[in-house]
Design a protein around this motif. Structure first.
Motif, mmCIF file in Angstrom:
data_model
loop_
_atom_site.group_PDB
_atom_site.id
_atom_site.type_symbol
_atom_site.label_atom_id
_atom_site.label_comp_id
_atom_site.label_asym_id
_atom_site.label_seq_id
_atom_site.Cartn_x
_atom_site.Cartn_y
_atom_site.Cartn_z
ATOM 1 N N ALA A 1 -4.061 -2.222 -5.663
ATOM 2 C CA ALA A 1 -2.686 -2.032 -5.198
ATOM 3 C C ALA A 1 -2.669 -1.436 -3.796
ATOM 4 C CB ALA A 1 -1.929 -1.141 -6.180
ATOM 5 N N LEU A 2 -3.535 -0.456 -3.549
ATOM 6 C CA LEU A 2 -3.599 0.137 -2.213
ATOM 7 C C LEU A 2 -4.010 -0.897 -1.172
ATOM 8 C CD1 LEU A 2 -5.264 3.606 -2.920
ATOM 9 C CD2 LEU A 2 -2.910 3.169 -2.198
ATOM 10 N N ARG A 3 -4.906 -1.798 -1.531
ATOM 11 C CA ARG A 3 -5.331 -2.827 -0.580
ATOM 12 C C ARG A 3 -4.163 -3.724 -0.196
ATOM 13 N NH1 ARG A 3 -10.322 -6.642 -2.153
ATOM 14 N NH2 ARG A 3 -8.843 -7.270 -3.782
ATOM 15 N N GLU A 4 -3.322 -4.089 -1.166
ATOM 16 C CA GLU A 4 -2.152 -4.901 -0.855
ATOM 17 C C GLU A 4 -1.229 -4.169 0.115
ATOM 18 O OE1 GLU A 4 -0.060 -6.658 -4.121
ATOM 19 O OE2 GLU A 4 -1.871 -6.931 -5.310
ATOM 20 N N VAL A 5 -0.984 -2.884 -0.152
ATOM 21 C CA VAL A 5 -0.079 -2.112 0.700
ATOM 22 C C VAL A 5 -0.647 -1.961 2.104
ATOM 23 C CG1 VAL A 5 0.972 0.157 1.037
ATOM 24 C CG2 VAL A 5 0.941 -0.867 -1.235
ATOM 25 N N ILE A 6 -1.919 -1.585 2.206
ATOM 26 C CA ILE A 6 -2.531 -1.342 3.518
ATOM 27 C C ILE A 6 -2.596 -2.623 4.327
ATOM 28 C CG2 ILE A 6 -4.698 -0.719 4.633
ATOM 29 C CD1 ILE A 6 -5.145 1.288 2.359
ATOM 30 N N THR A 7 -2.940 -3.738 3.685
ATOM 31 C CA THR A 7 -3.025 -5.006 4.411
ATOM 32 C C THR A 7 -1.661 -5.438 4.930
ATOM 33 O OG1 THR A 7 -4.894 -5.691 3.029
ATOM 34 C CG2 THR A 7 -3.763 -7.402 4.274
ATOM 35 N N SER A 8 -0.634 -5.340 4.088
ATOM 36 C CA SER A 8 0.707 -5.751 4.529
ATOM 37 C C SER A 8 1.209 -4.847 5.653
ATOM 38 C CB SER A 8 1.680 -5.728 3.349
ATOM 39 O OG SER A 8 1.908 -4.405 2.895
ATOM 40 N N ARG A 9 0.905 -3.552 5.576
ATOM 41 C CA ARG A 9 1.325 -2.640 6.652
ATOM 42 C C ARG A 9 0.617 -2.977 7.963
ATOM 43 N NH1 ARG A 9 1.645 3.490 4.070
ATOM 44 N NH2 ARG A 9 3.642 3.213 2.971
ATOM 45 N N PHE B 1 -2.384 -3.556 -11.223
ATOM 46 C CA PHE B 1 -1.995 -2.151 -11.315
ATOM 47 C C PHE B 1 -0.856 -1.969 -12.315
ATOM 48 C CE2 PHE B 1 0.655 1.372 -9.578
ATOM 49 C CZ PHE B 1 -0.239 2.410 -9.814
ATOM 50 N N LEU B 2 0.090 -2.903 -12.306
ATOM 51 C CA LEU B 2 1.216 -2.811 -13.223
ATOM 52 C C LEU B 2 0.765 -2.992 -14.674
ATOM 53 C CD1 LEU B 2 4.301 -2.496 -13.369
ATOM 54 C CD2 LEU B 2 4.481 -4.984 -13.242
ATOM 55 N N VAL B 3 -0.118 -3.952 -14.913
ATOM 56 C CA VAL B 3 -0.646 -4.157 -16.266
ATOM 57 C C VAL B 3 -1.369 -2.906 -16.748
ATOM 58 C CG1 VAL B 3 -2.290 -5.487 -17.641
ATOM 59 C CG2 VAL B 3 -0.800 -6.652 -16.014
ATOM 60 N N VAL C 1 4.060 7.559 -14.336
ATOM 61 C CA VAL C 1 4.063 7.700 -12.873
ATOM 62 C C VAL C 1 3.567 6.419 -12.211
ATOM 63 C CG1 VAL C 1 3.003 8.937 -10.951
ATOM 64 C CG2 VAL C 1 3.825 10.204 -12.948
ATOM 65 N N PHE C 2 2.531 5.820 -12.776
ATOM 66 C CA PHE C 2 2.026 4.560 -12.226
ATOM 67 C C PHE C 2 3.096 3.465 -12.272
ATOM 68 C CE2 PHE C 2 -2.755 5.475 -13.125
ATOM 69 C CZ PHE C 2 -2.779 6.288 -12.006
ATOM 70 N N LEU C 3 3.844 3.411 -13.360
ATOM 71 C CA LEU C 3 4.911 2.412 -13.458
ATOM 72 C C LEU C 3 5.967 2.633 -12.384
ATOM 73 C CD1 LEU C 3 5.392 2.168 -17.338
ATOM 74 C CD2 LEU C 3 4.587 0.365 -15.817
ATOM 75 N N LEU C 4 6.343 3.900 -12.174
ATOM 76 C CA LEU C 4 7.335 4.203 -11.136
ATOM 77 C C LEU C 4 6.814 3.800 -9.757
ATOM 78 C CD1 LEU C 4 8.638 7.706 -12.327
ATOM 79 C CD2 LEU C 4 9.813 5.503 -12.484
ATOM 80 N N LEU C 5 5.534 4.084 -9.494
ATOM 81 C CA LEU C 5 4.963 3.712 -8.200
ATOM 82 C C LEU C 5 4.909 2.196 -8.029
ATOM 83 C CD1 LEU C 5 2.002 6.260 -7.965
ATOM 84 C CD2 LEU C 5 4.125 6.281 -6.644
ATOM 85 N N ALA D 1 9.559 -2.298 -0.758
ATOM 86 C CA ALA D 1 8.956 -2.130 0.570
ATOM 87 C C ALA D 1 7.948 -3.241 0.860
ATOM 88 C CB ALA D 1 8.282 -0.760 0.666
ATOM 89 N N GLN D 2 7.183 -3.613 -0.145
ATOM 90 C CA GLN D 2 6.218 -4.705 0.030
ATOM 91 C C GLN D 2 6.943 -6.010 0.348
ATOM 92 O OE1 GLN D 2 3.067 -4.323 0.230
ATOM 93 N NE2 GLN D 2 1.954 -6.151 -0.410
#
Length: 469
Positions: free
Chosen positions: A93-101, A134-136, A176-180, A187-188
Motif C-alpha cells: 500500500a505504501l508503494r502505491e501511495v509513494i509512487t503516485s505522489r 492491504f484491504l483484504v 485502523v487499517f480499514l480506516l486507513l 487522495a489516491q
C-alpha cells in the motif's frame, strides 16, 4: 540497428520515487525471500521431528531434545510468517501511495508530456481497487480478532485474560487499517486524475506504439554462451530442489499412510507396528525423507547465489550495450526483465538465510530460558538441555535481524545504480510488458494496464433503468 530516440519523440520514463520509495521497495525485496526462508524452516523442522520420533529411539536424550526443538520452533514459524505477511501488505500500500505522489509531483513540476510514466509505475497509480491486498489483510485481521475476542470473553479464566486483550488489540489494529485503506482511496484517486490530466490517453498511446512487442520468440537469441551456461546451472539447482521437495513430501505422505492408517484431519491416530523387515524399510524412508528435505533447502539457497551470478552478467551485458551508441538491440528477455525494478538477488539470499537463523535462534532461546515451561509439561527440562546455548541463540537472533537490516540498506544503496540502468534501458529500447491475465465473471482476459494506456479511469457503466408500469 541503433534505435536512438529523437528528443521530442514520445517515450517511457521511470520517475524516481525518492528515499522513502527505495526503502519500501528494498523492504519488499527482503521480505519475499524471508518468507521463503520461513517456509524452508518449516520443511526442515518436519524432517527433524520425524527423525527424532522414528529414527532415534535408541537415543532418548537426543530424541527428546530434537522433539522439543521441532515443536518449540513452530511458534516462531507461525508468528514470523504472520507478521511478515502483514508487513508486506502494508508495504504494498505504501508503494502505491509513494509512487503516485512521485509521479503527481513530476506532473506539477512540468515534466514533458512526451516522457510518459513507465507501465510498471502506472500499475501502482491505476490499481483498481487501490490498496487491494492491504484491504483484504485488514478485513482478515479485524474479523479474526473480533471472532477470537468473542470466544475468549466466554472461555478464558482470570490468568488468561491477557489473551482477550491481545485479540481486542488485533481487532483494533485491523479497524485502523480499514480506516486507513478507505480513507486513503480518495487522495489516491485525485492524484490519478491529476496525472491523467497531464499525460493523456493519446500521450500514453504514442509511447506504447513506440515500444517493441512482448514476443518471447527471441528470448535466447543473442545471449553469450557463458550467460546461457550460468542460467542453465541456476535453473538446474532450482528444478532439482523442487523435485527433491516434491519427492520428499510425497514420501512423507506415503509413510504416514502406512504408519498411521487411522489418522484424521485433527488426530494422527495410533502408530501401527509392523514386522522387523517392514520397520527397517520405514526407518530408511524417514532418513530418505529428511535427506530430500535438507537437499531441497540447500539447493534453494545455492540457486539464489547462482541467480545472483546470472544477474551480474546480465547487467554487464546491458551496460556494455548502453555505452556503445552503435550497439544493436539486446535480447528482449533482458530488456523486459530490466524494464522493471530488480532486487539484488545476493541480498535476497542473505535474507533467506536470516529467516532460517531467526527461527532456529528463537526456538533455542525460548527453550533455554524456560519460556516454554508454562506452555506444556513436555518442556519441563528444556532449560537444562538448551540453557547452555542461550548466548549463541541470542547472537543468532540479533545476527539474523542485522542481516535483514543489511539486506534492506544494501538494496537501497544499489537502487540508485539500478534506477540509472533501468531508465536508460526503458528510454533507449522500450519493450511492452507481457500481458497479465485476470479473471472476471469466470473468464480470463488481458489486464488493460498491461496492454495499453490505463492512466485515465474508465467511465462508470450506467445503471440499468427500470421502467414502472
Amino acid at each position: 540497428m541503433t534505435t536512438q530516440r529523437p528528443a521530442d519523440q514520445p517515450h517511457w520514463r521511470v520517475y524516481p520515487v525518492g528515499l522513502a520509495g527505495n526503502v519500501v521497495n528494498a523492504a519488499i525485496n527482503a521480505l519475499a525471500p524471508f518468507l521463503l526462508g520461513i517456509g524452508a524452516s518449516f520443511v526442515l523442522l518436519l524432517a527433524v521431528a520425524m527423525v527424532a520420533e522414528e529414527a532415534l529411539t535408541y537415543e532418548p536424550a537426543v530424541r527428546g531434545a530434537l522433539d522439543q526443538l521441532a515443536r518449540a520452533a513452530m511458534a516462531p514459524v507461525l508468528v514470523l510468517a504472520l507478521a511478515a505477511g502483514i508487513v508486506t501488505t502494508v508495504l504494498f500500500a505504501l508503494r502505491e501511495v509513494i509512487t503516485s505522489r512521485a509521479i503527481a509531483r513530476a506532473a506539477r513540476e512540468g515534466a514533458p508530456r512526451t516522457a510518459v510514466p513507465h507501465p510498471s509505475q502506472v500499475d501502482q497509480v491505476a490499481a483498481e481497487p487501490p490498496f487491494g491486498p492491504f484491504l483484504v489483510m485488514a478485513y482478515v485481521v479485524a474479523g479474526v480478532g473480533l471472532l477470537m475476542s468473542v470466544i475468549a470473553a466466554f472461555t478464558v479464566n482470570g490468568s488468561e485474560v491477557y489473551l482477550l486483550w491481545i485479540f481486542l488489540a488485533a481487532t483494533g489494529v485491523g479497524g485502523v487499517f480499514l480506516l486507513l485503506a478507505y480513507g486513503g482511496r480518495p487522495a489516491q484517486h485525485r492524484r490519478r486524475l491529476e496525472i491523467a490530466a497531464h499525460w493523456t490517453t493519446p500521450d500514453e498511446g504514442a509511447a506504447w506504439r513506440r515500444a517493441a512487442p512482448a514476443s518471447d520468440a527471441d528470448d535466447e537469441t543473442g545471449l553469450p554462451d557463458d550467460l546461457l551456461r550460468t542460467r542453465r546451472r541456476a535453473t538446474w539447482f532450482e528444478y532439482v530442489g523442487i523435485v527433491c521437495f516434491a519427492l520428499g513430501f510425497s514420501l512423507m505422505q506415503l509413510w504416514l499412510f502406512v504408519t498411521h492408517p487411522f489418522r484424521t484431519r485433527t488426530d494422527a491416530g495410533p502408530r501401527v507396528e509392523y514386522g522387523e523387515s517392514i520397520e527397517v524399510v520405514l526407518l530408511a524412508g524417514v532418513w530418505v525423507f529428511a535427506a530430500l528435505m535438507v537437499a531441497a533447502v540447500v539447493l534453494l539457497v545455492v540457486g539464489f547465489f547462482a541467480d545472483s551470478a546470472v544477474q551480474q552478467r546480465e547487467q554487464e551485458i546491458l551496460r556494455e550495450a548502453l555505452d556503445d551508441p552503435t550497439a544493436p538491440r539486446p535480447p528482449r528477455t533482458l530488456l523486459r526483465k530490466y524494464a522493471n525494478h530488480q532486487p539484488v538477488i545476493f541480498v535476497q539470499a542473505l535474507a533467506l538465510l536470516a529467516a532460517l537463523g531467526a527461527v532456529l535462534g528463537w526456538g533455542v532461546y525460548s527453550l533455554g530460558t524456560g519460556g516454554m515451561e508454562d506452555v506444556a509439561t513436555l518442556y519441563g527440562d528444556a532449560d537444562e538441555t538448551f540453557g547452555g546455548f542461550v548466548p549463541q541463540a541470542l547472537i543468532t537472533l540479533v545476527g539474523s535481524a542485522a542481516v535483514v537490516l543489511v539486506a534492506v540498506v544494501w538494496d537501497v544503496v544499489a537502487a540508485r545504480r539500478g534506477y540509472e540502468l533501468r531508465s536508460r534501458v526503458v528510454e533507449r529500447w522500450p519493450i511492452k510488458p507481457a500481458p497479465r491475465m485476470i479473471g472476471e465473471d469466470g473468464k480470463k482476459r488481458p489486464d488493460p494496464a498491461s496492454t495499453g494506456p490505463s492512466l485515465t479511469p474508465k467511465p462508470a457503466k450506467p445503471k440499468p433503468q427500470t421502467t414502472r408500469r
